[in-house]
Write an enzyme that holds these catalytic residues in place. Sequence first.
Site, PDB file in Angstrom:
ATOM      1  N   ASP A  41     120.832  68.468  87.298  1.00  0.00           N
ATOM      2  CA  ASP A  41     120.822  67.711  86.049  1.00  0.00           C
ATOM      3  C   ASP A  41     119.640  66.771  86.114  1.00  0.00           C
ATOM      4  O   ASP A  41     119.358  66.201  87.159  1.00  0.00           O
ATOM      5  CB  ASP A  41     122.121  66.908  85.897  1.00  0.00           C
ATOM      6  CG  ASP A  41     123.304  67.820  85.657  1.00  0.00           C
ATOM      7  OD1 ASP A  41     123.085  69.035  85.509  1.00  0.00           O
ATOM      8  OD2 ASP A  41     124.444  67.321  85.638  1.00  0.00           O
ATOM      9  N   GLU A  59     119.114  72.992  83.423  1.00  0.00           N
ATOM     10  CA  GLU A  59     120.342  72.673  82.708  1.00  0.00           C
ATOM     11  C   GLU A  59     120.036  72.589  81.216  1.00  0.00           C
ATOM     12  O   GLU A  59     118.877  72.417  80.830  1.00  0.00           O
ATOM     13  CB  GLU A  59     120.908  71.345  83.208  1.00  0.00           C
ATOM     14  CG  GLU A  59     119.977  70.171  82.947  1.00  0.00           C
ATOM     15  CD  GLU A  59     120.660  69.016  82.269  1.00  0.00           C
ATOM     16  OE1 GLU A  59     121.669  69.257  81.589  1.00  0.00           O
ATOM     17  OE2 GLU A  59     120.187  67.887  82.400  1.00  0.00           O
ATOM     18  N   HIS A  67     124.387  75.554  82.657  1.00  0.00           N
ATOM     19  CA  HIS A  67     124.962  74.231  82.434  1.00  0.00           C
ATOM     20  C   HIS A  67     124.835  73.815  80.970  1.00  0.00           C
ATOM     21  O   HIS A  67     124.225  72.803  80.634  1.00  0.00           O
ATOM     22  CB  HIS A  67     124.236  73.221  83.349  1.00  0.00           C
ATOM     23  CG  HIS A  67     125.017  71.953  83.582  1.00  0.00           C
ATOM     24  ND1 HIS A  67     125.067  70.947  82.662  1.00  0.00           N
ATOM     25  CD2 HIS A  67     125.768  71.536  84.615  1.00  0.00           C
ATOM     26  CE1 HIS A  67     125.804  69.954  83.129  1.00  0.00           C
ATOM     27  NE2 HIS A  67     126.250  70.298  84.314  1.00  0.00           N
ATOM     28  N   HIS A  86     122.851  66.814  93.228  1.00  0.00           N
ATOM     29  CA  HIS A  86     123.258  65.413  93.184  1.00  0.00           C
ATOM     30  C   HIS A  86     124.754  65.299  93.425  1.00  0.00           C
ATOM     31  O   HIS A  86     125.444  66.294  93.558  1.00  0.00           O
ATOM     32  CB  HIS A  86     122.835  64.741  91.878  1.00  0.00           C
ATOM     33  CG  HIS A  86     123.467  65.317  90.647  1.00  0.00           C
ATOM     34  ND1 HIS A  86     123.005  66.475  90.064  1.00  0.00           N
ATOM     35  CD2 HIS A  86     124.520  64.915  89.893  1.00  0.00           C
ATOM     36  CE1 HIS A  86     123.743  66.751  88.997  1.00  0.00           C
ATOM     37  NE2 HIS A  86     124.669  65.812  88.870  1.00  0.00           N
ATOM     38  N   HIS A 105     118.609  61.714  87.137  1.00  0.00           N
ATOM     39  CA  HIS A 105     119.917  61.839  86.502  1.00  0.00           C
ATOM     40  C   HIS A 105     120.876  60.786  87.047  1.00  0.00           C
ATOM     41  O   HIS A 105     121.474  60.035  86.270  1.00  0.00           O
ATOM     42  CB  HIS A 105     120.454  63.246  86.737  1.00  0.00           C
ATOM     43  CG  HIS A 105     121.842  63.464  86.246  1.00  0.00           C
ATOM     44  ND1 HIS A 105     122.161  63.418  84.906  1.00  0.00           N
ATOM     45  CD2 HIS A 105     122.991  63.734  86.896  1.00  0.00           C
ATOM     46  CE1 HIS A 105     123.452  63.637  84.763  1.00  0.00           C
ATOM     47  NE2 HIS A 105     123.974  63.831  85.954  1.00  0.00           N
ATOM     48  N   ASP A 112     130.982  67.937  89.675  1.00  0.00           N
ATOM     49  CA  ASP A 112     130.757  69.277  89.137  1.00  0.00           C
ATOM     50  C   ASP A 112     129.543  69.935  89.778  1.00  0.00           C
ATOM     51  O   ASP A 112     129.155  71.040  89.425  1.00  0.00           O
ATOM     52  CB  ASP A 112     130.653  69.263  87.611  1.00  0.00           C
ATOM     53  CG  ASP A 112     129.541  68.365  87.113  1.00  0.00           C
ATOM     54  OD1 ASP A 112     129.160  67.452  87.851  1.00  0.00           O
ATOM     55  OD2 ASP A 112     129.057  68.580  85.995  1.00  0.00           O
ATOM     56  N   HIS A 113     128.926  69.224  90.725  1.00  0.00           N
ATOM     57  CA  HIS A 113     127.827  69.827  91.464  1.00  0.00           C
ATOM     58  C   HIS A 113     128.094  69.907  92.960  1.00  0.00           C
ATOM     59  O   HIS A 113     127.401  70.623  93.670  1.00  0.00           O
ATOM     60  CB  HIS A 113     126.527  69.071  91.205  1.00  0.00           C
ATOM     61  CG  HIS A 113     126.016  69.247  89.809  1.00  0.00           C
ATOM     62  ND1 HIS A 113     125.026  70.119  89.471  1.00  0.00           N
ATOM     63  CD2 HIS A 113     126.426  68.687  88.634  1.00  0.00           C
ATOM     64  CE1 HIS A 113     124.813  70.081  88.162  1.00  0.00           C
ATOM     65  NE2 HIS A 113     125.658  69.217  87.635  1.00  0.00           N
ATOM     66  N   HIS A 155     127.434  64.328  91.703  1.00  0.00           N
ATOM     67  CA  HIS A 155     128.530  64.508  90.758  1.00  0.00           C
ATOM     68  C   HIS A 155     129.431  65.656  91.201  1.00  0.00           C
ATOM     69  O   HIS A 155     128.948  66.668  91.715  1.00  0.00           O
ATOM     70  CB  HIS A 155     127.990  64.770  89.353  1.00  0.00           C
ATOM     71  CG  HIS A 155     127.645  63.504  88.630  1.00  0.00           C
ATOM     72  ND1 HIS A 155     126.807  63.477  87.548  1.00  0.00           N
ATOM     73  CD2 HIS A 155     128.040  62.229  88.835  1.00  0.00           C
ATOM     74  CE1 HIS A 155     126.693  62.240  87.117  1.00  0.00           C
ATOM     75  NE2 HIS A 155     127.430  61.464  87.887  1.00  0.00           N
TER      76      HIS A 155
END
Lengths: 609, 968
Positions: free
Chosen positions: A178, A203, A414, A68, A157, A72-73, A70
């Site tokens: 996530d 996660e 995660h 996705h 998510h 951090d991904h 975000h």
Amino acid sequence: MPDIKVTPLGAGQDVGRSCILVSVGGKNIMLDCGMHMGYNDDRRFPDFSYITQNGRLTDFLDCVIISHFHLDHCGALPYMSEMVGYDGPIYMTHPTKAICPILLEDFRKITVDKKGETNFFTSQMIKDCMKKVVPLNLHQTVQVDDELEIKAYYAGHVLGAAMVLIKVGSESVVYTGDYNMTPDRHLGAAWIDKCRPDILISESTYATTIRDSKRCRERDFLKKVHETIERGGKVLIPVFALGRAQELCILLETFWYRMNLKAPIYFSTGLTEKANHYYKLFITWTNQKIRKTFVQRNMFEFKHIKAFDRSYADNPGPMVVFATPGMLHAGQSLQIFKKWAGNEKNMVIMPGYCVQGTVGHKILNGQKKLEMEGRATLEVKLQVEYMSFSAHADAKGIMQLIRMAEPRNMLLVHGEAKKMEFLKDKIEQEFSISCYMPANGETTTVTTNPSVPVDISLNLLKREMALGGPLPDPKKPRTMHGTLIMKDSSLRLVSPEQALKELGLSEHQLRFTCRVHLQDPHSDSDTLSRIYSHLKSVLKGYAVQHLPDGTVMVESIVLKVSSSGEDPNLKVILLSWSYQVNVEVILQKRPLYPSIGVTGVTDRHWRYT
Amino acid sequence: MNVMKNMTKRQQPHEEVPAKKLRLTKPSKSAALHIDLCKATNPTDALQYLLSFARKPVEAESVEGVVRILLEHYYKEVDNSVRLKIASLLGLLSKTPGFSPDCIVDDVISTLSNDKSNQVLAQLLDTLLVIGTQLPENTAVTQRLIEVACKHLNSTYFGVRNKCLQLLGCLGTVDKPLTKESEAGTSIAPLRDVQNLISDYFGDQDPRVRTASIKAMLQLHGRGMKLQQTAYSQACKLLNDDYEQVRSAAVQMVWVLSQLYPESIVPIPSSNEEIRLIDDSFGKICHMVSDGSWMVRVQAAKLLGSMQQVSPHFLEQTLDKKLMSDLRRKRTAHERAKELYASGEFSSGRKWADDAPKEKVDTSGVNLIDSGACGAFVHGLEDEMYEVRIAAVEALCSLAQSSPSFAEKCLDFLVDMFNDEIEEVRLQSIHALRQISTHITLREDQLDTVLAVLEDSSRDIREALHELLCYTNVSTKECIQLALLELLKNLTKYPTDRNSVWKCLKFLGARHPTLVLPSVPELLSTHPYFDTPEPDMDDPAYIAVLVLVFNAAKSCPTMPALFSDHTFRHYAYLRDSLSHLVPHLRLPGRKQTAVLGSELSEVGSGSLESAQQFLQESLVRVSTLQNLDSPGAQDLLDFTIRDLKRLGELQTELAGSADFCATYLHCQLLLMKALQEKLWNMAVPLCLKQNAMASTAAQQILEETYKLEFLYSGLETRQVATIHNVRLQAKALQLILTARTKRGSPLIGLCEKFLQEVELFQRLFMSELPHFQDSFVEKLLELMPRLVACKPLDLVKILQTTLRQSRFIHLKLPEQIHRASATIIEPTGESDNPLRFTSGLVVALDIDATLEHVQDPQTTVKVQVGVLYPDGQSHIIHPKPGDFRTPGPGRVRLITQVYLSHSAWTEPCQIEVRLLLAYSSSSSRLAAPKPAWNESTEGLPTSESSVEGTINLSKPVKVFIMPKPARR
């Protein structure tokens, strides 16, 4: 034995910088390519030198999958593809592909334009990187190459978040990214079918949490906001620009509408408008309610929520401001926080998880004095509230997903190590499957037991069915007769006759013989007839025949009597039977020998006829 | 009124020209088919013939022939699809009413053993299934069919196995073992019953067969066979099947068994403890509420609602997500789980960092998370699909109704559901809360959440909430004030809710007199020393407050002391104008004329019995009238009618009965007047005036009888017959009058029609005839042979004498009669602002009306909206079925839009809108049911005497409209 190797480059016993390498069936896949929020140095990106010291990554990776949008991904994606060098396919869902570049650009602006960093990826690099992206649809099986296939499932998510099933032959891995198992105001719940993967990489952000019903949380949240507004305070809600922000917007928007409130709600960043545009477009990825009502009114067209201008922060009177970033570590949310922190009437609501080292984490832990850049200290007087709105599955949700997918092994990423430990115990105890939680750079190896498909000839199968008995139970193995032919790279199961024919061999019959010595004074023929009458009386229901050529046939077993040369009283009874299963059944069922006084089995040999 | 009558007339269709009847004879039908099939050169053609043949109905007597032809072709046919179609046709034909399919059983079974195609086999088995269900009593056939099914059970094709299982489920019996096996000895296990046999297929490799086997089991259960408990563990295993339809069926199966053996004890796997089966299955079904497929979730949630025998502590688990332990282990484990939770092993996510791992609790032996019932409803209520949420709310409601303590616990959850994003769910949870509200008292914060919904823009939600508040108990004075405040807010925001809000406050006041008492001065804004200005009497908000106060005062005698003078005056006014909202109060030291009426009514309401007695007595008194001509009879009727009308006004419970009687007696009275002696002795030309009088009377009687028949509910056959008798009398009167005034041929037709009606009466009310001694009808039926033979004029003469000699029939009242009525709430007709629109275009007028005691407004009788324009034009609008809502028993709410249009007017004018009840005598409750689609209507007698018309159901409401010419 074949095995699957999983190595987290990031997110191993940690939150942030998700990047997991999986090699399955000779294919190497990178799952997510994120950045870490807590660091501003080299540690923020995964260590790609683990894969190769020099040279391009293309030779070592078959594909990259982004779950996705975000950061951090996906935050390290342009760095990896353009600066380290990767030209292979990058897979992500349509909404992720649409929204991801907006966030990357925003991230780049903050780091380069504001902080003045050099040696960072450029806008052009983001564009080039996005050109390598192959979009995915939900439940669409995409063939990466001849053997590797991937399939996306809804993760709930954020908009466009997906879980992926990676399959090579019969070995498979599911990476959840996530995900959220409870639906919310704009997204549905994660769903996966019973795909029984070899490893489920999940996660575990909320490994030790079982959350209250979301309705309680919503009510609490609205109540807190409402109370602060009524006493004239200002509410700051730090959010990531996308994802939870939309959820909270919908929540506040409907609440404002229902309660007829007048206090302004602001949204701080410009990129939201662009992103909201995409939210309006990708209606199919939202929940049932929004999907059903968007024709009358698109829920993402907010009436009460306006764009924020920096000067508004000093306006008197109550207001609610959504500001980025979500962990108060930089940007506008931190600026507003600095302005409002001194007033105890104000409130900050942290709606999600905060990584260690961020301001958000500090104030949540009750720190009252913060050290700022330039040795300034900031006193925190405003109320700090935490309201878990982040759309991660809680412990029960994770368990639910495991139950849905029925994996053979479990791997947690995660999350924080201590909490993972707890969940790991629970999983092992509950499902009795092994559970791993590798740290960054640590490789987990799981041996698999891949099934080898064999073609079976239809005739053989039909013959087997004709033999009768209950129909084969799909869950139980069943034995059958046949010949396995391994030719080139194909495996075939055929009937013995056909195998002989194909191989050009002739058939050999196997007969077993057995000699029984017997003390009997009668003549040979008398002995034979005595045995015949005895057998006849004992074996009712079987065909016992006395043949004219001096043999007795019991079904297909032949009995012959001859006297040995030395001792006429010592009769040798020759038993002979072909290899047949039912023969043994007869022999086992009726103990033949004892009743006619067997002295002993002398020899038993195989003879080819 | 005249215009309305015109309108009604226009509704009536013209006499239909009797259609020519064509009757096909038996050989022609099968022969035609035969020829067609022979003509077919290829399978496609044959299939086409068969398809077109299937669309036509076949009479019972020719079925046999057709079946033979079909079978003949079946044997010859090589193409599978054609054979398949023939097989399906055989099944279709054996459903023909009047045809007994046992003669084709043998043929079908023999074809079954010869056919090779699996699809055809499956279809043939399906045909056998149809035949079997047609002949449930024929045990020999049933037994044979079961044998056939057993034989084909091991087919390799799933469809065949499916159908076999279905056959077994539909026809098998569990109490006796299958005889076939013991004789033939082919099977290994000699004695097995159907249930055992079916349960073998629970493990089939094909999910469709697994589903079919469970369904067959359920079918057995549905036919009243008692299933054995052994199936329970098998069904539980199937709950984990990969396929949703299997799981869905398995959930049902588990539920059925839990209802059959609630108290038997089953072991808990992996422990040596035992548990009641109902509890075990409850846990398992709860588990399915978090299934992957939403269909299964809906089903599981629905079924939970009906498991009322479950132990309370299991029930309460369903609302607590965090009690993680498997509470199926009785007390000890239950407590341990609570400790676990209390020790903070899991955090709730409401506070930051309360999820830091603490020292390890010994968790060995406690089966965490995978427990059944835990939080099932919490999950169900926050499910993604609203269907699941609704099912969960319903289940919660029905469980709470049987367990007060559970009701208390689920309150918060239901209140939370008021904020659901889907309106249907909100509505459902409001209804649910209303149903369990007898068990609960709302706290202030809960009330707050509830009241917040009053601002909802949906009218249905608000009204449901008002309804809920009527039944709600609250705990404190603040709650009452809060509720009043919110309701007043609601009133200002949505003025159309006026009636509903007032009604709500009426109940709220009557329910909590002691809580209202302390706040009365504040509510009425009185002051101990100062006179406060008199509030405006027309203010709906003020009326709302007064309604609350007066209703509370009814059971709180100290309250009136707090009223100021104008309050008393207002009371008198409201008591008169809104008598249904304001109760009678005993006011100290006040004897006012205004109170007089109410006292009177109290005398009336004092005893329902006495009123009923009065009603009966009046009827008996009237029934003593043997002859219509006896002196004083008219006066007696007059008085009785007047009495009954008044009684109906005073005693609302008896209004229906009283009205009904009054109307009936009125008919009699009219008839009596019309038949007065002197009128008939005069020569025809001399009594034109009387003739006119009599004919209007006859017309009026006819109308009244239709009202009697269709407007009142709760009538029995006997009353309907009585009404029909009167109608016949009126028709006879009409006939006589026509005979007197006109001469000529039409008379013959009229006579014939009349006789037909008499016959119809005889057909319909055969069983009631004994009650009709000496009545007009009875006499007519006696004379029937003569009547049929004689000439019209003689007939008229006979009729005349019979009519005059016939006895007055004593009306026997059924238990409860209700008169259908309707009130149009919206538009109110008070508005002076005309509705402007461009002529030629349409304007939509919102109509909101309540209908009471209208049975089945969409089907049996039809409620329509009539619009009458000032120029006499009238329109009838049929509301959509979706516009009718049923908020309560016997009450229907019609909320619809009526489209108006007209050419231009020069100034605004009023149109009249009213509700009409359309009836047709053929749709009478006693008439034969309508033929099914495939039955031919040719043979049936067409309802020749079908009369259609409308009855006014409500008072007309006037609406100003102003069509303007279009601007160019």
